[in-house]
Design a protein around this motif. Sequence first.
Motif, PDB file in Angstrom:
ATOM      1  N   ASN A  78       0.960  -1.375  -0.164  1.00 28.91           N
ATOM      2  CA  ASN A  78       0.150  -0.032   0.008  1.00 28.91           C
ATOM      3  C   ASN A  78       0.690   1.219  -0.002  1.00 28.91           C
ATOM      4  OD1 ASN A  78      -2.854  -0.943  -0.014  1.00 28.91           O
ATOM      5  ND2 ASN A  78      -2.163  -1.738   1.961  1.00 28.91           N
ATOM      6  N   GLY A  79       2.238   1.124  -0.205  1.00 32.62           N
ATOM      7  CA  GLY A  79       3.070   2.430  -0.167  1.00 32.62           C
ATOM      8  C   GLY A  79       3.140   3.227   0.792  1.00 32.62           C
ATOM      9  N   LYS A  80       3.321   2.643   1.957  1.00 34.83           N
ATOM     10  CA  LYS A  80       3.447   3.428   3.204  1.00 34.83           C
ATOM     11  C   LYS A  80       4.600   3.071   3.694  1.00 34.83           C
ATOM     12  CE  LYS A  80      -1.206   1.994   5.142  1.00 34.83           C
ATOM     13  NZ  LYS A  80      -2.094   1.520   5.942  1.00 34.83           N
ATOM     14  N   ILE A  81       5.434   4.152   2.879  1.00 37.92           N
ATOM     15  CA  ILE A  81       7.061   4.408   2.693  1.00 37.92           C
ATOM     16  C   ILE A  81       7.513   5.068   4.234  1.00 37.92           C
ATOM     17  CG2 ILE A  81       7.468   4.491   0.437  1.00 37.92           C
ATOM     18  CD1 ILE A  81       7.855   7.312   0.750  1.00 37.92           C
ATOM     19  N   ASP A  82       6.894   5.626   4.617  1.00 36.70           N
ATOM     20  CA  ASP A  82       7.376   6.168   6.066  1.00 36.70           C
ATOM     21  C   ASP A  82       7.407   5.282   7.265  1.00 36.70           C
ATOM     22  OD1 ASP A  82       4.204   6.135   5.870  1.00 36.70           O
ATOM     23  OD2 ASP A  82       4.036   7.214   7.749  1.00 36.70           O
ATOM     24  N   LYS A  83       7.028   3.908   7.193  1.00 42.03           N
ATOM     25  CA  LYS A  83       6.877   3.104   8.016  1.00 42.03           C
ATOM     26  C   LYS A  83       8.303   2.184   7.824  1.00 42.03           C
ATOM     27  CE  LYS A  83       2.129   2.547   8.997  1.00 42.03           C
ATOM     28  NZ  LYS A  83       1.337   1.827   9.869  1.00 42.03           N
ATOM     29  N   PHE A  84       9.111   2.525   6.650  1.00 43.19           N
ATOM     30  CA  PHE A  84      10.441   1.632   6.683  1.00 43.19           C
ATOM     31  C   PHE A  84      11.427   2.668   6.703  1.00 43.19           C
ATOM     32  CE2 PHE A  84       6.800  -0.675   4.988  1.00 43.19           C
ATOM     33  CZ  PHE A  84       6.937  -1.800   5.623  1.00 43.19           C
ATOM     34  N   THR A  85      12.615   2.019   7.082  1.00 40.28           N
ATOM     35  CA  THR A  85      13.904   2.886   6.950  1.00 40.28           C
ATOM     36  C   THR A  85      14.528   2.187   5.482  1.00 40.28           C
ATOM     37  OG1 THR A  85      15.145   0.902   7.919  1.00 40.28           O
ATOM     38  CG2 THR A  85      14.411   2.752   9.288  1.00 40.28           C
ATOM     39  N   LEU A  86      15.405   2.770   4.873  1.00 42.73           N
ATOM     40  CA  LEU A  86      16.280   2.495   3.915  1.00 42.73           C
ATOM     41  C   LEU A  86      16.845   1.276   3.954  1.00 42.73           C
ATOM     42  CD1 LEU A  86      17.799   5.761   2.394  1.00 42.73           C
ATOM     43  CD2 LEU A  86      15.811   4.261   1.457  1.00 42.73           C
ATOM     44  N   ASP A  87      17.280   0.819   5.195  1.00 40.70           N
ATOM     45  CA  ASP A  87      18.058  -0.563   5.529  1.00 40.70           C
ATOM     46  C   ASP A  87      17.289  -1.302   5.591  1.00 40.70           C
ATOM     47  OD1 ASP A  87      20.508   0.713   5.896  1.00 40.70           O
ATOM     48  OD2 ASP A  87      20.407   0.766   8.329  1.00 40.70           O
ATOM     49  N   MET A  88      15.934  -1.217   6.180  1.00 36.76           N
ATOM     50  CA  MET A  88      14.906  -2.426   6.266  1.00 36.76           C
ATOM     51  C   MET A  88      14.685  -2.691   4.617  1.00 36.76           C
ATOM     52  SD  MET A  88      13.045  -4.351   7.858  1.00 36.76           S
ATOM     53  CE  MET A  88      11.732  -5.295   8.151  1.00 36.76           C
ATOM     54  N   LEU A  89      14.331  -1.789   3.903  1.00 38.57           N
ATOM     55  CA  LEU A  89      13.867  -2.261   2.406  1.00 38.57           C
ATOM     56  C   LEU A  89      15.016  -2.879   1.586  1.00 38.57           C
ATOM     57  CD1 LEU A  89      12.121   1.473   1.917  1.00 38.57           C
ATOM     58  CD2 LEU A  89      10.969  -0.870   1.733  1.00 38.57           C
TER      59      LEU A  89
END
Length: 81
Positions: A62-73
Amino acid sequence: MSIKFYESPFHAIEEPEVASKSVLKADLTIMIRDIIENRGWTQKEAAERLAVTQPRVSDIVNGKIDKFTLDMLFSMLDKLG
């Protein structure tokens, strides 16, 4: 009044460094979502393969990018090969 163009919608509302990170997070999220869809996985299957919960996969889809860090992605992409 002239029209001002931005690199991305994020650049219109954020400082350049924050905007660039948001663009990268959005791109990575789209890549992960596309891999999951192309492999025909359910969110539950994707969650098991990524070692996260199904709601976390839902956040990606659902594109909730604010819930993730770059490291996690990047970690998720690594797990997807």
